[in-house]
Design a protein around this motif. Structure first.
Motif, PDB file in Angstrom:
ATOM      1  N   ALA A 113       0.836  -1.209   0.000  1.00  0.00           N
ATOM      2  CA  ALA A 113       0.000   0.000   0.000  1.00  0.00           C
ATOM      3  C   ALA A 113       0.866   1.252   0.000  1.00  0.00           C
ATOM      4  O   ALA A 113       0.605   2.201  -0.756  1.00  0.00           O
ATOM      5  N   GLU A 114       1.897   1.263   0.830  1.00  0.00           N
ATOM      6  CA  GLU A 114       2.774   2.432   0.882  1.00  0.00           C
ATOM      7  C   GLU A 114       3.522   2.606  -0.432  1.00  0.00           C
ATOM      8  O   GLU A 114       3.671   3.716  -0.931  1.00  0.00           O
ATOM      9  N   GLN A 115       3.961   1.503  -1.006  1.00  0.00           N
ATOM     10  CA  GLN A 115       4.655   1.563  -2.299  1.00  0.00           C
ATOM     11  C   GLN A 115       3.719   2.123  -3.368  1.00  0.00           C
ATOM     12  O   GLN A 115       4.124   2.930  -4.200  1.00  0.00           O
ATOM     13  N   GLY A 116       2.460   1.737  -3.326  1.00  0.00           N
ATOM     14  CA  GLY A 116       1.482   2.259  -4.276  1.00  0.00           C
ATOM     15  C   GLY A 116       1.288   3.759  -4.137  1.00  0.00           C
ATOM     16  O   GLY A 116       1.182   4.476  -5.137  1.00  0.00           O
ATOM     17  N   ARG A 117       1.241   4.252  -2.890  1.00  0.00           N
ATOM     18  CA  ARG A 117       1.090   5.688  -2.670  1.00  0.00           C
ATOM     19  C   ARG A 117       2.302   6.457  -3.206  1.00  0.00           C
ATOM     20  O   ARG A 117       2.153   7.507  -3.839  1.00  0.00           O
ATOM     21  N   VAL A 118       3.477   5.930  -2.952  1.00  0.00           N
ATOM     22  CA  VAL A 118       4.685   6.593  -3.447  1.00  0.00           C
ATOM     23  C   VAL A 118       4.693   6.595  -4.973  1.00  0.00           C
ATOM     24  O   VAL A 118       4.984   7.627  -5.599  1.00  0.00           O
ATOM     25  N   ASN A 119       4.381   5.457  -5.566  1.00  0.00           N
ATOM     26  CA  ASN A 119       4.335   5.382  -7.042  1.00  0.00           C
ATOM     27  C   ASN A 119       3.344   6.391  -7.609  1.00  0.00           C
ATOM     28  O   ASN A 119       3.616   7.051  -8.622  1.00  0.00           O
ATOM     29  N   ARG A 153      10.904  18.231  -4.897  1.00  0.00           N
ATOM     30  CA  ARG A 153       9.898  17.310  -4.354  1.00  0.00           C
ATOM     31  C   ARG A 153       9.953  15.979  -5.096  1.00  0.00           C
ATOM     32  O   ARG A 153       9.847  14.921  -4.485  1.00  0.00           O
ATOM     33  N   PHE A 154      10.121  16.042  -6.396  1.00  0.00           N
ATOM     34  CA  PHE A 154      10.225  14.815  -7.186  1.00  0.00           C
ATOM     35  C   PHE A 154      11.423  13.984  -6.711  1.00  0.00           C
ATOM     36  O   PHE A 154      11.308  12.785  -6.488  1.00  0.00           O
ATOM     37  N   ASN A 155      12.567  14.636  -6.539  1.00  0.00           N
ATOM     38  CA  ASN A 155      13.755  13.924  -6.081  1.00  0.00           C
ATOM     39  C   ASN A 155      13.551  13.334  -4.686  1.00  0.00           C
ATOM     40  O   ASN A 155      13.998  12.226  -4.402  1.00  0.00           O
ATOM     41  N   SER A 156      12.852  14.081  -3.837  1.00  0.00           N
ATOM     42  CA  SER A 156      12.571  13.584  -2.496  1.00  0.00           C
ATOM     43  C   SER A 156      11.685  12.340  -2.542  1.00  0.00           C
ATOM     44  O   SER A 156      11.949  11.351  -1.875  1.00  0.00           O
ATOM     45  N   LEU A 157      10.630  12.407  -3.340  1.00  0.00           N
ATOM     46  CA  LEU A 157       9.729  11.261  -3.454  1.00  0.00           C
ATOM     47  C   LEU A 157      10.407  10.071  -4.130  1.00  0.00           C
ATOM     48  O   LEU A 157      10.172   8.920  -3.762  1.00  0.00           O
ATOM     49  N   LEU A 158      11.245  10.356  -5.091  1.00  0.00           N
ATOM     50  CA  LEU A 158      11.966   9.269  -5.748  1.00  0.00           C
ATOM     51  C   LEU A 158      12.916   8.588  -4.758  1.00  0.00           C
ATOM     52  O   LEU A 158      13.010   7.358  -4.720  1.00  0.00           O
ATOM     53  N   ALA A 159      13.576   9.377  -3.915  1.00  0.00           N
ATOM     54  CA  ALA A 159      14.449   8.791  -2.889  1.00  0.00           C
ATOM     55  C   ALA A 159      13.628   7.951  -1.910  1.00  0.00           C
ATOM     56  O   ALA A 159      14.041   6.857  -1.510  1.00  0.00           O
ATOM     57  N   ARG A 160      12.457   8.478  -1.537  1.00  0.00           N
ATOM     58  CA  ARG A 160      11.554   7.735  -0.641  1.00  0.00           C
ATOM     59  C   ARG A 160      11.112   6.431  -1.295  1.00  0.00           C
ATOM     60  O   ARG A 160      11.085   5.379  -0.662  1.00  0.00           O
ATOM     61  N   HIS A 161      10.803   6.516  -2.559  1.00  0.00           N
ATOM     62  CA  HIS A 161      10.411   5.336  -3.332  1.00  0.00           C
ATOM     63  C   HIS A 161      11.526   4.290  -3.305  1.00  0.00           C
ATOM     64  O   HIS A 161      11.287   3.106  -3.066  1.00  0.00           O
ATOM     65  N   LEU A 162      12.741   4.716  -3.528  1.00  0.00           N
ATOM     66  CA  LEU A 162      13.870   3.786  -3.545  1.00  0.00           C
ATOM     67  C   LEU A 162      14.105   3.180  -2.160  1.00  0.00           C
ATOM     68  O   LEU A 162      14.445   1.996  -2.040  1.00  0.00           O
ATOM     69  N   ASP A 163      13.896   3.978  -1.097  1.00  0.00           N
ATOM     70  CA  ASP A 163      14.018   3.452   0.263  1.00  0.00           C
ATOM     71  C   ASP A 163      12.997   2.354   0.520  1.00  0.00           C
ATOM     72  O   ASP A 163      13.323   1.305   1.083  1.00  0.00           O
TER      73      ASP A 163
END
Length: 128
Positions: free
Chosen positions: A68-74, A100-110
């Motif tokens: 679910a969290e991965q879906g929200r980040v995606n 913000r995009f870079n932040s979310l992408l980093a979060r996604h990778l985490d």
């Protein structure tokens, strides 16, 4: 080996549990999908270092939460990418959008790394 263990079961053990203990045993047995007797046998084997007991309800809740969290980040990443693609000139883009995009992408990778670690733990637990 399993047949050997079952063939040698000649001892019957009887003991008493209080309401809290029997409720715990029943809930635990149901969550693993095995009978009371098999739960206790596996617990004995686990103490001996032979078997791993997996609480499937906890496992499925954890996997569901991660998915679910991965879906929200995606979804957030896709929304930002769509927003960025609407501009014809890069210089017109707000630098905060890139940040913000870079932040979310980093979060996604985490999260992706966490998912991979979780799957490795699951595999290791099941394959032992």
């Amino acid at each position: 080996m399993i047949q050997e263990i079952q063939e040698n079961r000649t001892h019957k053990i009887t003991f008493r549990l209080n309401n809290r203990e029997v409720k715990f045993l029943d809930v635990f047995s149901q969550s693993t999908g095995i009978s009371r007797s098999d739960t206790l046998r596996k617990l004995i084997q686990k103490i001996q270092g032979d078997v791993t007991i997996i609480k499937t309800d906890k496992l499925l809740k954890t996997l569901n939460s991660l998915a679910a969290e991965q879906g929200r980040v995606n979804n957030n990443i896709n929304q930002l990418a769509k927003h960025a693609n609407q501009y014809s000139k890069v210089e017109d883009l707000d630098p905060e959008i890139f940040a913000r995009f870079n932040s979310l992408l980093a979060r996604h990778l985490d999260y992706q790394q966490e998912i991979n670690r979780t799957f490795r733990k699951i595999y290791k637990t099941i394959s032992q």
